[in-house]
Design a protein around this motif. Structure first.
Motif, short mmCIF file in Angstrom:
data_model
loop_
_atom_site.label_atom_id
_atom_site.label_comp_id
_atom_site.label_asym_id
_atom_site.label_seq_id
_atom_site.Cartn_x
_atom_site.Cartn_y
_atom_site.Cartn_z
N LEU A 46 -14.11 -50.05 23.24
CA LEU A 46 -13.94 -48.74 22.62
C LEU A 46 -15.23 -48.19 22.01
O LEU A 46 -15.21 -47.11 21.42
CB LEU A 46 -12.84 -48.79 21.56
N GLU B 222 -5.80 -49.11 25.81
CA GLU B 222 -6.19 -47.92 25.06
C GLU B 222 -7.53 -47.39 25.58
O GLU B 222 -7.70 -46.18 25.76
CB GLU B 222 -6.29 -48.29 23.58
N ALA C 91 -8.24 -43.79 27.34
CA ALA C 91 -9.26 -42.91 26.75
C ALA C 91 -10.30 -42.53 27.80
O ALA C 91 -10.70 -41.36 27.89
CB ALA C 91 -9.92 -43.60 25.56
N ASN D 14 -8.85 -40.07 30.28
CA ASN D 14 -8.74 -38.76 29.64
C ASN D 14 -10.11 -38.07 29.61
O ASN D 14 -10.23 -36.90 29.93
CB ASN D 14 -8.20 -38.88 28.22
N GLU D 15 -11.15 -38.83 29.23
CA GLU D 15 -12.51 -38.28 29.16
C GLU D 15 -13.03 -37.90 30.54
O GLU D 15 -13.86 -37.01 30.66
CB GLU D 15 -13.46 -39.27 28.50
N THR E 66 -3.02 -38.46 32.21
CA THR E 66 -2.59 -39.86 32.11
C THR E 66 -1.15 -39.99 31.67
O THR E 66 -0.64 -39.18 30.90
CB THR E 66 -3.49 -40.62 31.12
N GLY F 172 -1.06 -47.73 20.82
CA GLY F 172 -2.35 -47.02 20.88
C GLY F 172 -2.54 -46.30 22.20
O GLY F 172 -2.92 -45.12 22.24
N ALA F 173 -2.28 -46.99 23.30
CA ALA F 173 -2.42 -46.39 24.63
C ALA F 173 -1.34 -45.33 24.85
O ALA F 173 -1.61 -44.28 25.45
CB ALA F 173 -2.35 -47.47 25.70
N LYS G 1 -0.01 -43.39 22.65
CA LYS G 1 -0.37 -42.20 21.89
C LYS G 1 -1.53 -41.45 22.53
O LYS G 1 -1.60 -40.23 22.45
CB LYS G 1 -0.74 -42.59 20.45
N GLN G 2 -2.45 -42.19 23.20
CA GLN G 2 -3.60 -41.54 23.82
C GLN G 2 -3.24 -40.83 25.12
O GLN G 2 -3.90 -39.87 25.51
CB GLN G 2 -4.69 -42.58 24.12
N HIS H 108 -1.41 -38.52 27.98
CA HIS H 108 -0.78 -37.20 27.97
C HIS H 108 0.74 -37.35 27.93
O HIS H 108 1.43 -36.58 27.29
CB HIS H 108 -1.20 -36.39 29.21
#
Length: 173
Positions: free
Chosen positions: A62, A89, A93, A96-97, A102, A113-114, A116-117, A119
């Motif tokens: 991360l 996660e 991320a 997404n970047e 996702t 965590g994943a 929540k990240q 879509h």
């Protein structure tokens, strides 16, 4: 870095490479679909020289440089499997970047965590009372279908018997 690629019939091919991104692009061009576990993904990211956060084993990937490196790797991977929660996660991320949409499916406890990240985050939870009622309802539906099928067979048998009787009567006349 050395990479081993599994093929058909437990065949493994080993490749030497110095440029991870070029290596992955070359594999895609040759028609390989990549499935990476958490350890393999971490090794690939670390092979690019990116430092990973070592706050907990396995490295979480991360950190800013690790995420940048991961972002260049994830588009070349078809399946991500057997990842630690922080690795999941980091993968979400990075996707997404990279401009990807996702969806994460997880059990909702350590995958939060994943989830929540992403879509779209789908948490699979087990509620025994609901499962039991659903199972009973499905069993009841199955029994009704069997009963309807038996009734149709009985109706066909009666119709055949009636047709046979009618033919007997015609023969007698």
């Amino acid at each position: 870095m050395e990479a081993s690629i599994g093929g058909e019939e437990d065949e493994t091919k080993t490749f030497e490479h110095k440029n991870t991104k070029g290596f992955l692009e070359g594999l895609k061009e040759k028609g390989y679909e990549l499935c990476l576990g958490g350890d393999a993904l971490t090794s690939l990211v670390l092979s690019t020289g990116a430092p990973a956060s070592a706050s907990e084993p396995p490295p979480t990937l991360l950190s800013k440089t690790a995420l940048s490196s991961l972002r260049s790797i994830v588009p070349h991977v078809s399946v991500f499997a057997r990842h630690a929660p922080k690795q999941k996660e980091a993968v979400i991320a990075a996707l997404n970047e990279a401009g990807r949409y996702t969806m994460m499916c997880g059990d909702g406890t350590n995958d939060v965590g994943a989830l929540k990240q992403a879509h779209v985050g789908i948490s699979l939870i087990s509620v025994p009372e609901v499962e039991s009622k659903t199972r009973k309802a499905l069993t009841g539906i199955e029994l009704l279908k069997k009963l309807e099928k038996a009734e149709r067979k009985l109706e066909k048998a009666r119709a055949k018997k009636d047709a046979d009787k009618a033919m007997e009567l015609e023969k007698q006349e």
